[in-house]
Design a protein around this motif. Structure first.
Motif, short mmCIF file in Angstrom:
data_model
loop_
_atom_site.label_atom_id
_atom_site.label_comp_id
_atom_site.label_asym_id
_atom_site.label_seq_id
_atom_site.Cartn_x
_atom_site.Cartn_y
_atom_site.Cartn_z
N UNK A 1 0.84 -1.20 0.00
CA UNK A 1 0.00 0.00 0.00
C UNK A 1 0.88 1.25 0.00
N UNK A 2 0.52 2.28 -0.81
CA UNK A 2 1.22 3.55 -0.81
C UNK A 2 0.53 4.51 0.14
N UNK A 3 1.25 5.53 0.55
CA UNK A 3 0.74 6.48 1.53
C UNK A 3 0.69 7.87 0.91
N UNK A 4 -0.34 8.60 1.27
CA UNK A 4 -0.51 9.97 0.81
C UNK A 4 -0.32 10.91 1.99
N UNK A 5 0.53 11.95 1.79
CA UNK A 5 0.83 12.91 2.85
C UNK A 5 0.18 14.24 2.49
N UNK A 6 -0.52 14.80 3.44
CA UNK A 6 -1.15 16.11 3.27
C UNK A 6 -0.41 17.10 4.17
N UNK A 7 0.06 18.18 3.60
CA UNK A 7 0.83 19.19 4.33
C UNK A 7 0.12 20.53 4.24
N UNK A 8 0.11 21.21 5.39
CA UNK A 8 -0.39 22.59 5.45
C UNK A 8 0.84 23.49 5.60
N UNK A 9 0.93 24.51 4.75
CA UNK A 9 2.14 25.34 4.66
C UNK A 9 1.82 26.70 5.26
N UNK A 10 2.64 27.08 6.28
CA UNK A 10 2.48 28.37 6.96
C UNK A 10 3.76 29.18 6.73
N UNK A 56 7.25 3.73 7.08
CA UNK A 56 7.98 4.83 7.71
C UNK A 56 7.96 6.04 6.78
N UNK A 57 8.03 7.23 7.40
CA UNK A 57 8.20 8.51 6.69
C UNK A 57 9.35 9.25 7.39
N UNK A 82 5.72 11.87 12.10
CA UNK A 82 4.41 11.29 12.46
C UNK A 82 3.33 12.34 12.25
N UNK A 83 2.07 11.89 12.31
CA UNK A 83 0.94 12.80 12.13
C UNK A 83 0.95 13.87 13.21
N UNK A 84 0.73 15.13 12.80
CA UNK A 84 0.71 16.24 13.74
C UNK A 84 2.04 16.92 13.94
N UNK A 96 2.05 18.46 9.26
CA UNK A 96 1.56 17.19 8.71
C UNK A 96 0.11 17.03 9.14
N UNK A 97 -0.80 17.19 8.19
CA UNK A 97 -2.22 17.21 8.52
C UNK A 97 -2.80 15.81 8.65
N UNK A 98 -2.49 14.93 7.69
CA UNK A 98 -3.11 13.60 7.72
C UNK A 98 -2.23 12.64 6.95
#
Length: 709
Positions: A1-10, A56-57, A82-84, A96-98
């Motif tokens: 399974x592949x993983x999708x990373x969602x990032x919020x940029x400030x 792992x990420x 990790x998340x958060x 790291x949002x989700x």
């Protein structure tokens, strides 16, 4: 399974964008080709990398100056995410949002009639490997596949018309090397042209310089010195005068020659090799590699790229989101055998991950990057500095060749002359001008007799009437050398009584042969004895005559109107010789009464000296007069070369606290032979003067007037 990373940029705690990524490697940096482009001066071109695996990420710092932080703590090389978590890159904060998991994409077995994607290796029609892809509809991924893109124009940094193979080498999650195969073109083919051009310029310049050096310059200098001494024009210089141009040409030839040597090493990067050899792009253990020296992992082939892998390598290849393992690719015939390895073409957009010996190679076919700053732009200060230096040097060389040929002659007179130091002499304190003492007149070295009258009475030839054997003897009168010659008055030819009888005989016997009524009480001269000779003669001795005081006739006088004189018209006084000067006096010549021709004596006369200091002028004048023969010696040397040499020489010299002359130089000269002036200045340096009263220095300018006599 592949993983999708969602990032919020400030940025500065303000949300500016949100991004989602599903690839295995996410590049973060200032380059517009980065997956996450962050524009700021504190962000490096390739700042960091996010590596996404199934379990792992990790965040990997690529050695940027400002570094990367996770939750406020600096990341050393790499860290797990990790998340958060909040990641800090320069002024940006990445939250790291989700983390979401997606199902893998199934790849059906390759069949001739199946609509799924397949790789067909074409080897019969063309020597190059080609891959044909069958289009198949991709399943929709819903919200997970939606990406909020930042306003990035890839055309500003990419060249879509050209592909390159990007290779990222990692070891346990740490990025070790990043290369782009095909990005830099090889320029080694230009090296021969630059080498030939530089070599020709070097040979031409060296030949010109060697031709100039091989000329007989020593003979030319000797001939020039002889011509100068003889007053003839200087001979023409040998050679063609192109030595400076040859030196410039040789130096300029070093530029293309050195550029050619550099271009020989500019081979570019057309393959990415792995192994233990010296020429390997990445040095790794050779265990299990088909070629342990340098195994070509990625090779540029015509307009595409070929991926090679060996039996001991593991990994997969993804094309348009479809992933296949290496074993599956070999099994399906999508890779061709290449010796002990397999090769397959790498189309644009394809990604491959190869693992060997603990090292992971991520290979991707991407668009080539644009050249943002070329070498001449990146090294602009360097080229400006070199161009300015070349312009200055070229101008100086051009000015050298503009100098007239006469000024380039090897004349050492100005170099040897010490008057070039006159401007650097220490200037003493100004002293009030003292009244000038008149210079003493030089004594006249000629002896001249004064013009006078001949003795009165009828002229008769002087001499002893009784002597008939000699006719050229010269008279002499006994007396002291310093006495004033005079005649006696014990003889009077006007009294006949004295000429007759016994009285006459007694008078002739007792009287002097030089007697006159106008003479003194007794006769006296400057000779050792009395000799009755002629008025003129070659040597002292008796001579025949008539007893007179002249040179001809039978009388007893001199044929004139003078009293106490003799009978020569240009002598006129007591004494032997032919004077004739413009002053009255007693001539003391020699010979027959006419002055002999003498040698010319060089005359050295002192002029008015300019003295600044506390030394008395009379003292300086006295010392200069004492050393006047040294000045005359220098002048005599010049007269040997030029008998008519004359003129004025002014020597400026300083008198030190001890009385010595530390500096002496020619300040002015009108002589055509400058060696005489330099000789005089050199003589002055050897003179010794009294010490100045104040203990300081004195500056003297002393002129000499030189005439040949």
């Amino acid at each position: 399974m592949s993983r999708t990373i969602s990032l919020r940029i400030f940025k500065n705690e303000q949300l500016i964008a949100s991004r989602s990524f599903s690839q295995a490697v996410i590049k973060i940096g200032k380059l517009r080709s980065s997956d996450l482009h962050l524009e700021d001066d504190t962000v490096a071109r390739m700042h960091a990398v996010l590596e996404v695996t199934t379990n792992d990420i990790r965040l990997v710092d690529l050695g940027s100056a400002t570094g990367v932080a996770k939750n406020g703590e600096r990341v050393i090389k790499s860290a797990a995410i990790a998340t958060g978590d909040s990641l800090y890159v320069g002024p940006f904060r990445l939250e790291v949002q989700a983390l979401a998991a997606t199902a893998p994409i199934a790849i059906a077995p390759a069949q001739a009639s199946a609509p799924a994607a397949s790789f067909a290796v074409a080897t019969a029609a063309a020597p190059a490997l080609a891959v044909a892809y069958a289009a198949a509809p991709a399943p929709a991924t819903g919200a997970a596949s939606q990406r909020t893109a930042l306003p990035i124009d890839a055309g500003e940094v990419e060249r879509p018309e050209q592909d390159v193979a990007e290779v990222i080498t990692r070891y346990h999650g740490t990025v070790l090397d990043v290369q782009h195969v095909g990005q830099v073109r090889a320029r080694s083919k230009q090296a021969p042209a630059f080498l030939v051009l530089g070599g020709l310029m070097l040979l031409a310049g060296t030949g010109l310089v060697a031709h100039e050096v091989s000329q007989d310059w020593a003979g030319h200098q000797e001939a020039s010195a002889q011509a100068q001494a003889a007053g003839r024009p200087a001979p023409e210089a040998p050679g063609n005068g192109l030595g400076g141009i040859g030196m410039t040409l040789a130096l300029l030839g070093l530029v293309p020659f050195g550029l050619g040597m550099v271009r020989r090493q500019d081979v570019g990067l057309d393959r990415y090799t792995v192994g233990e050899g010296h020429d390997a792009t990445f040095h790794a253990a050779a265990d299990g590699l088909p070629d342990g020296e340098a195994f070509p992992l990625v090779t540029k082939h015509d307009e595409g790229y070929v991926l090679r892998f060996g039996p001991s390598m593991r990994g997969h290849v993804s094309v348009d989101g479809r992933r296949q393992g290496l074993d599956e690719i070999v099994h399906n015939g999508q890779a061709a055998a290449a010796g002990s390895a397999w090769a397959m073409p790498l189309p644009r957009g394809a990604r491959a991950r190869i693992e060997h010996g603990g090292v992971t190679y991520d290979v991707a076919a991407v668009a080539a990057g644009k050249t943002i700053a070329r070498a001449n732009q990146a090294d602009k200060p360097f080229w400006i500095y070199n161009a300015a230096s070349g312009a200055v040097l070229g101008t100086l060389l051009a000015l050298v060749h503009l100098v007239p040929e006469e000024a380039l002659s090897m004349n050492m007179d100005e170099v040897l002359s010490e008057n070039r130091f006159v401007g650097y002499m220490q200037q003493p304190n100004e002293e009030p001008e003292q009244p000038e003492v008149p210079a003493e007149e030089e004594p006249d070295q000629k002896e001249t007799g004064g013009q006078g009258k001949r003795h009165g009475g009828p002229e008769g030839k002087m001499g002893n009437p009784k002597t008939t054997t000699k006719t050229n003897g010269l008279y002499a009168m006994k007396g002291n050398k310093t006495a004033l010659p005079q005649m006696a008055r014990n003889f009077d030819p006007e009294l006949t009584a004295r000429n007759t009888g016994i009285l006459g005989l007694m008078q002739q016997e007792s009287g002097h042969f030089l007697a006159s009524p106008h003479g003194g009480a007794y006769a006296i001269g400057n000779d050792d004895s009395d000799v009755w000779g002629g008025l003129t003669g070659t040597e002292v001795g008796e001579a025949f005559g008539m007893g007179g005081l002249g040179v001809i006739g039978t009388g007893r006088g001199g044929g004139g109107t003078g009293e106490g004189t003799l009978g020569l018209g240009n002598v006129g006084t007591i004494g032997k010789g032919g004077g004739g000067g413009d002053k009255s006096g007693y001539g003391r010549g020699s010979g027959t009464g006419f002055e002999n021709r003498g040698k010319r004596v060089p005359m050295v006369r002192q002029g008015k000296a300019v003295i600044q200091g506390t030394i008395d002028k009379d003292t300086i004048r006295r010392i200069v007069r004492a050393h006047q023969n040294e000045v005359r010696h220098c002048y005599n040397q010049g007269l040997v070369r030029d008998p008519n040499l004359q003129g004025r020489v002014a020597v400026m010299f300083t008198i030190g606290p001890s009385g010595t002359v530390p500096k002496a130089a020619v300040s002015e000269t009108t002589l055509s032979d400058r060696n005489v002036a330099n000789c005089v200045a050199g003589a002055v340096k050897r003179w010794k003067f009294p010490k100045p009263q104040t203990g300081g220095t004195a500056l003297v300018t002393y002129p000499f007037q030189l005439t040949p006599g």
